[in-house]
Design a protein around this motif. Structure first.
Motif, PDB file in Angstrom:
ATOM      1  N   HIS A 284       0.836  -1.212   0.000  1.00  0.00           N
ATOM      2  CA  HIS A 284       0.000   0.000   0.000  1.00  0.00           C
ATOM      3  C   HIS A 284       0.868   1.258   0.000  1.00  0.00           C
ATOM      4  CE1 HIS A 284      -3.288  -2.633   0.402  1.00  0.00           C
ATOM      5  NE2 HIS A 284      -3.293  -2.772   1.728  1.00  0.00           N
ATOM      6  N   ALA A 285       1.962   1.252   0.758  1.00  0.00           N
ATOM      7  CA  ALA A 285       2.851   2.415   0.792  1.00  0.00           C
ATOM      8  C   ALA A 285       3.505   2.646  -0.564  1.00  0.00           C
ATOM      9  CB  ALA A 285       3.920   2.210   1.870  1.00  0.00           C
ATOM     10  N   ALA A 286       3.865   1.568  -1.235  1.00  0.00           N
ATOM     11  CA  ALA A 286       4.467   1.704  -2.569  1.00  0.00           C
ATOM     12  C   ALA A 286       3.461   2.277  -3.558  1.00  0.00           C
ATOM     13  CB  ALA A 286       4.977   0.346  -3.041  1.00  0.00           C
ATOM     14  N   ARG A 287       2.209   1.864  -3.443  1.00  0.00           N
ATOM     15  CA  ARG A 287       1.183   2.410  -4.342  1.00  0.00           C
ATOM     16  C   ARG A 287       0.959   3.891  -4.075  1.00  0.00           C
ATOM     17  NH1 ARG A 287      -2.841  -2.713  -3.377  1.00  0.00           N
ATOM     18  NH2 ARG A 287      -1.897  -4.139  -4.934  1.00  0.00           N
ATOM     19  N   LEU A 288       0.983   4.284  -2.800  1.00  0.00           N
ATOM     20  CA  LEU A 288       0.814   5.702  -2.469  1.00  0.00           C
ATOM     21  C   LEU A 288       1.972   6.536  -3.015  1.00  0.00           C
ATOM     22  CD1 LEU A 288      -0.497   5.475   1.209  1.00  0.00           C
ATOM     23  CD2 LEU A 288      -1.808   6.088  -0.848  1.00  0.00           C
TER      24      LEU A 288
ATOM     25  N   GLU B  95       2.087  -1.604 -10.445  1.00  0.00           N
ATOM     26  CA  GLU B  95       2.151  -2.956  -9.894  1.00  0.00           C
ATOM     27  C   GLU B  95       3.428  -3.676 -10.328  1.00  0.00           C
ATOM     28  OE1 GLU B  95       0.036  -3.980  -7.703  1.00  0.00           O
ATOM     29  OE2 GLU B  95      -1.265  -2.242  -7.872  1.00  0.00           O
ATOM     30  N   LEU B  96       3.821  -3.521 -11.586  1.00  0.00           N
ATOM     31  CA  LEU B  96       5.062  -4.150 -12.051  1.00  0.00           C
ATOM     32  C   LEU B  96       6.278  -3.554 -11.345  1.00  0.00           C
ATOM     33  CD1 LEU B  96       4.567  -4.653 -15.899  1.00  0.00           C
ATOM     34  CD2 LEU B  96       4.758  -6.419 -14.125  1.00  0.00           C
ATOM     35  N   ALA B  97       6.257  -2.247 -11.117  1.00  0.00           N
ATOM     36  CA  ALA B  97       7.372  -1.614 -10.407  1.00  0.00           C
ATOM     37  C   ALA B  97       7.454  -2.128  -8.975  1.00  0.00           C
ATOM     38  CB  ALA B  97       7.213  -0.099 -10.422  1.00  0.00           C
ATOM     39  N   ILE B  98       6.320  -2.382  -8.360  1.00  0.00           N
ATOM     40  CA  ILE B  98       6.318  -2.942  -7.001  1.00  0.00           C
ATOM     41  C   ILE B  98       6.963  -4.317  -6.995  1.00  0.00           C
ATOM     42  CG2 ILE B  98       4.824  -3.801  -5.151  1.00  0.00           C
ATOM     43  CD1 ILE B  98       2.855  -1.565  -5.863  1.00  0.00           C
ATOM     44  N   VAL B  99       6.669  -5.113  -8.037  1.00  0.00           N
ATOM     45  CA  VAL B  99       7.252  -6.460  -8.116  1.00  0.00           C
ATOM     46  C   VAL B  99       8.769  -6.392  -8.166  1.00  0.00           C
ATOM     47  CG1 VAL B  99       7.433  -8.538  -9.519  1.00  0.00           C
ATOM     48  CG2 VAL B  99       5.207  -7.444  -9.218  1.00  0.00           C
TER      49      VAL B  99
END
Length: 282
Positions: free
Chosen positions: A176-180, A185-189
């Motif tokens: 959730h912090a990464a999305r904020l 989604e790919l960058a989070i991976v």
């Protein structure tokens, strides 16, 4: 006093029993490798001799290892193995990590069904799919190419399962912090999940490289060109149905093929154990 010594004595006996079982199991596992190493330094007369000894009376290692390196392009076979294993591993990570992230952190209809399909794929041995994969390779014109050795392994159910189990241990608050912060989604991976799952990545890499480096069944079906052969298929050049197997150079070549895997595993065993147990913490 006796009540205190009894648990200690029981614990000592239990520890001795565990260590005895581990030592016996380790000896059974190491025995074939030690015998392979022993045969690789023996002359033919001692390999087929009636007396049993691990160390040869006449050291023949230089001759056997020289023949292993000169009578067959062993270094070319090992280079093929490195190339094929590296490409397979890179493609597997590229495919498995996003799939595992989707199954671990995203909520959507059919997620459990997809995970069940992954588990079914995990239980199916690769030999079951060899015939349709061979026909597909033939229709695509991939036989006798590096692509034939690579494409059946691009999607790894085990890789998806292992990464998914490890991703489940990462708190949702991190995602959730990464999305904020505006990450996709790919960058989070690639920037968050995979670096945090480094032990699982190393454990999977070891499994993948060992599995495909030692694979003989599939290359035996799809490769005939000697310049494309991976190590297990290449060392079969020392197998002769008419003259008999040349066991000395064969064992020497097998030792040279196995040695890089042993060294790599010993160097990464700490990460391997952590990666295999990390997914069970949650």
């Amino acid at each position: 006093m006796s009540a205190m010594t009894f648990p200690n004595r029981q614990s000592l006996l239990s520890s001795i029993l565990r260590h005895a079982v581990l030592i016996c199991t380790g000896a059974l596992i190491l025995a074939p490798f030690m015998w392979m190493l022993s045969l690789s330094i023996k002359p033919p007369c001692e390999i087929f001799g009636v007396s049993f000894s691990f160390w040869p009376h006449q050291f023949y290692g230089i001759e056997n290892y020289s023949r292993a390196l000169t009578e067959a392009p062993l270094l070319r076979y090992m280079g093929n193995g490195v190339l094929v294993c590296a490409i397979i591993l890179a493609l597997q990570i590229l495919v498995c990590a996003p799939c595992a992230y989707v199954l671990a952190k995203l909520r959507f209809a059919g997620r459990k069904l997809l995970f069940g399909i992954v588990l079914i794929g995990l239980m199916l041995p690769h030999q079951v799919l060899s015939l349709p994969l061979f026909i597909l390779s033939y229709q695509l014109g991939l036989l006798d190419t590096y692509a034939a050795l690579i494409f059946p392994y691009v999607v790894s159910p085990f890789g998806i399962f292992l990464f998914r189990q490890f991703f489940m241990t990462i708190p949702d608050d991190v995602v959730h912090a990464a999305r904020l912060d505006g990450l996709s989604e790919l960058a989070i991976v690639w920037k968050i999940m995979l670096p945090m799952a480094l032990p699982a990545l190393i454990a999977f890499s070891i499994f993948s490289v060992i599995g495909h480096w030692n694979d003989l069944f599939w290359p035996l079906i799809v490769v005939r060109d000697q310049s494309l052969m991976p190590p297990p298929l290449g060392i079969m050049v020392f197998r002769n149905e008419e003259a008999g197997n040349d066991y000395g150079p064969l064992m020497a070549a097998s030792t040279l093929v196995v040695m890089p895997l042993v060294i790599a595993f010993l160097a990464a065993q700490k990460w391997f154990v952590e990666g295999m147990t990390g997914g069970a913490v949650k």
